[in-house]
Design an enzyme around this catalytic site. Structure first.
Site, PDB file in Angstrom:
ATOM      1  N   SER C  65       0.803  -1.234   0.000  1.00  0.00           N
ATOM      2  CA  SER C  65       0.000   0.000   0.000  1.00  0.00           C
ATOM      3  C   SER C  65       0.831   1.276   0.000  1.00  0.00           C
ATOM      4  CB  SER C  65      -0.930   0.038   1.216  1.00  0.00           C
ATOM      5  OG  SER C  65      -1.999  -0.860   1.038  1.00  0.00           O
ATOM      6  N   TYR C 193      -2.004  -2.616 -10.935  1.00  0.00           N
ATOM      7  CA  TYR C 193      -2.115  -2.399  -9.487  1.00  0.00           C
ATOM      8  C   TYR C 193      -1.309  -3.440  -8.705  1.00  0.00           C
ATOM      9  CZ  TYR C 193      -4.168  -1.388  -4.969  1.00  0.00           C
ATOM     10  OH  TYR C 193      -4.356  -1.057  -3.644  1.00  0.00           O
TER      11      TYR C 193
END
Lengths: 309, 309, 309, 309
Positions: C65, C193
């Site tokens: 993240s 991603y």
């Protein structure tokens, strides 16, 4: 270090007052509904300097949700952070400030933070006192020290009006009472809470309170400690993460200073190590923040290139 | 048409009483917490026939949520369905019966149906009367007619105990008051509501009430109309879609008759054109329904091959 | 200005490594599940000074993240803040980072901020490129500049493993595609991603990235602008309001610096005008943050009396 | 027992066709958007009697959500109720049929019932077959038996159009895959699901399917068992508690028969032991049900004084 002088205040207020047209005076609190959208004022209290201001700087408003910072400071001073944070959490939320839904979903039913109504009610519930008058007294005592004015008190009419119509806050209180987050008489608690929200002052007084936070809890003139530095720091952190209702994240990006707003139209802003600023303008945007207040602080941030981030 | 005789009741109850061990007497209502899990009873009131029963059939329990059907009938009789359904909706919900969360999300803040607490409170709020005593009187009047017993009344101790601890219902009321769904004094409304929940009777009386619904609103003996047929039908429809808390859908599949339960451990079941059945057993499953009651009605459905579907 | 030297790092890491026992290595990403809880490292990159470090400082982890900050910076540089914030909002949320529920309730279905998965996916969806490889290339380009290391790339095995198991992210993507928040191929987006999450480096490289943010976007050695100052400021603001998952508010009080964590166990922290710090320890607390990382940064804050608030 | 003859159908349709003006043809499924609101038809298939109909009774529509009843019947026949209800629950919900929010809140992530999309997808996922064609084949096989027409099949264009645009159903699938409620290939599942929704027929065929349910699973002409009676009963129960989207409770009060609607504008209604009725009219109310269909069935219920309650 930034420097703000009166010509800044005058220019900024002149520039942003027109935005009052984009907002709406709060209508769900009868006693506030007759505030005039064109009433505006700003004051800046520099640490170790001279208070400056412009607009209707003598106009008295009730501080409403700004009082959540004061009652949090009182509770932290009286009980310490561990005790306080056993009752209320420290996390921002995207739910509205009056929301009960998440209290039901989350277990235990702990309010997310002391800046939403549920959390503020849980905090006020902790303040010491044998009755509501003594509890209000504790809050007023700190407000008067911070504002350096023994005359500061609450507006009895506004307090009464809010007390009679605060059905949502009663719902929150009973919900939390069911889950043991709040104890004792709900009516007494709501009496204290509506009185703390109805504490009345002008921008000059509010700017001084902000200046104490800017000075890490010390008097901006004498440098005497009025609030322990840790308590001041915790309060300022909440102002950044949740001080501007559901616009706190946007405000952090656009302005970037600890600030707390109230639905009366007041905002206090803290410029670390520099001073405290207070803006008033009762026309609110849809998030419940003063349109003129937000615009003026954005102007300050843009011109002075100031942000804590 | 199905035929139930006493040997059925005896056999069924004998067979299912052991399941009481799988349940738990409700503990959040102090006055109900001392009910004995081994207390069990069942009664069947056939239309135009003889009442049969077995177990502790004289034991009196409070009807709790079963009263929601009665107060709904009173409100429908007094105001008509249009008026009632302008205040409360007609849809089942997967939310728990005590939930406030959806009232906040949905606009307008209309309770989903009259069988969840929020909806039942809104319905009771509509009942006519100059004060709480008159409002309770209206409910008692209908209960006495349906049970054919002028002595039926509420248990003052249970009512008082629930009144003092119903923080969640107070939260629901204040929330709905904020949104205009409920009007007037909340304390008075809660007095009426806790008294209707505390109406006390035994399975024989409850079976007779169910028999009236089975007979489409007419007296099971005299065939006289006690409730208009449309009102009886609407009540029965809600019993099917939302009568058994969050187990209503499962109950509809496993049993398939209109039924309403209360957290005291009572269930009334309606066998259309045949008769009314009432079961009592205070041990509840996790959804809040009597374990013994559910098991006995499943047995009835399986043996008699009966379902409205 | 604070000063951190190597003896600080050694002492702190020594003191906090024991807390790894309180955490758990992430288990829902197969490729991360075999990380060793006792692997720990910390590095500090002072602006204009010498990098210091201790522990397994060569150990490479995927940034997970933390990459959300980088992709946000890329999108802001490519499109400007207005375009980016038309797709994703700026508000912290109390919902978990993987949540879809609020996207359904709120209208329009705009993710709350770029630090939750929904928001990060919407941001990555904006990055320029004719295909996934070009999009990943844009992110890698910035990472390499910030880390000052052309060798930095993603771990193909971790990327592949996450790609195959990211059902929840697929659900978020399709939900947002339905609402027009995301456009184009979902599989391509997820490829980008999962690769950005799988970018691999050690604490020394991560500390340098943090140092660029500490220096307002400029190279900590040459002072050359690598990211526009406004982009750096916006990224740091999100790190404070939502950088540490649902523990961001608590972290702001206990530590008080912009920081971003990843479920691999890495945290990067930004000490404004001083330097960048990176800590690694794969044992996570229940919020998904490195236990050792949090403890070490709390120690730093307490000893150096440092907070932005 | 009620008796419906053709003059009833003609009169009712004449009376209610005007209400089409209050509705709107579904617009989010491209292939359905060009249906004409003034197309209307009704058919009644009495058990052991003669099919009657009026309006555009040859017009073919896709059955959409009505297929959820068929796929549920297939899954129940193939696996038994225990296996099916280990994957999907039996409770009605007030959430919209396309909702994902509650799957996230409730643990485990079990869809509430087989009539909402999540539940229907989980049910279709259980149907036997080595590939999508075989799975569709199982559903078609039952449909053809029930409709007594080997020619019934799906509309390839509508299936393809829905397949390409069903982002929300993909989101639901991936969410459930994450939680183990759904297994295998999502694309294959969506292929089956969009084909079952695209099964095409007219009101005469649909009325015959309803007649089988009215006859407890037996052929309305030959009385041969086509579906086991328990499966028929379970399907009808779901039609009552959740067959009409978020209007099921209201429909149960206003009409009171098992029914299932589809967003194409079709409704099938089951009149126990009497016959099956099918209405078509593509103008939908805001809940997604055919305006003309609802009105016609209300008329039937009012005139024939018929309700299962």
């Amino acid at each position: 270090m930034i420097k703000i002088d009166q010509s800044d205040l005058i220019k900024w207020l002149e520039h942003v007052r027109i935005y009052a047209n984009n907002g709406k005076v709060v209508d769900y609190i009868p006693a506030l509904a007759n505030q005039q959208p064109e009433t505006n004022a700003v004051a800046y209290y520099p640490i170790g300097g001279e208070l400056i201001f412009t607009g209707q700087a003598e106009y008295k408003f009730t501080i409403q949700s700004i009082s959540k910072v004061i009652s949090l400071a009182v509770a932290l001073i009286q009980h310490g952070d561990q005790a306080v944070f056993s009752r209320v959490d420290k996390e921002p939320t995207s739910d509205p400030f009056y929301s009960v839904a998440k209290l039901e979903v989350e277990k235990p039913a702990k309010p997310f933070n002391p800046m939403i109504n549920a959390g503020a009610l849980a905090v006020t519930n902790m303040i010491r006192g044998r009755n509501s008058e003594e509890m209000v007294g504790e809050i007023l005592k700190l407000v008067r020290v911070l504002a350096n004015d023994e005359q500061v008190t609450y507006d009895q009419d506004v307090a009464q009006s809010e007390y009679e119509t605060s059905f949502l806050n009663r719902a929150l209180c009973y919900f939390m009472k069911q889950h043991g987050v709040i104890t004792g008489s709900i009516e007494e608690l709501l009496e204290v809470y509506t009185k703390q929200c109805a504490i009345s002052m002008n921008v000059k007084q509010l700017a001084r309170i902000a200046a104490v936070f800017a000075n890490d809890g010390r008097d901006p003139d004498s440098n005497e400690e009025l609030i322990p530095p840790d308590v001041a720091r915790i309060c300022k952190t909440f102002m950044v993460t949740c001080g501007m209702y559901n616009e706190s994240g946007t405000f952090a990006i656009n302005v970037g200073i600890p600030a707390k707003s109230g639905v009366s139209g007041a905002i206090m802003g803290v410029i670390k190590r520099c001073g405290g600023i207070a803006v008033f303008g009762p026309a609110l945007n849809e998030k419940g923040n003063s349109v003129v207040g937000i615009k003026l602080l954005e102007k300050l941030a843009a011109e002075k290139m100031w942000s804590i981030f």
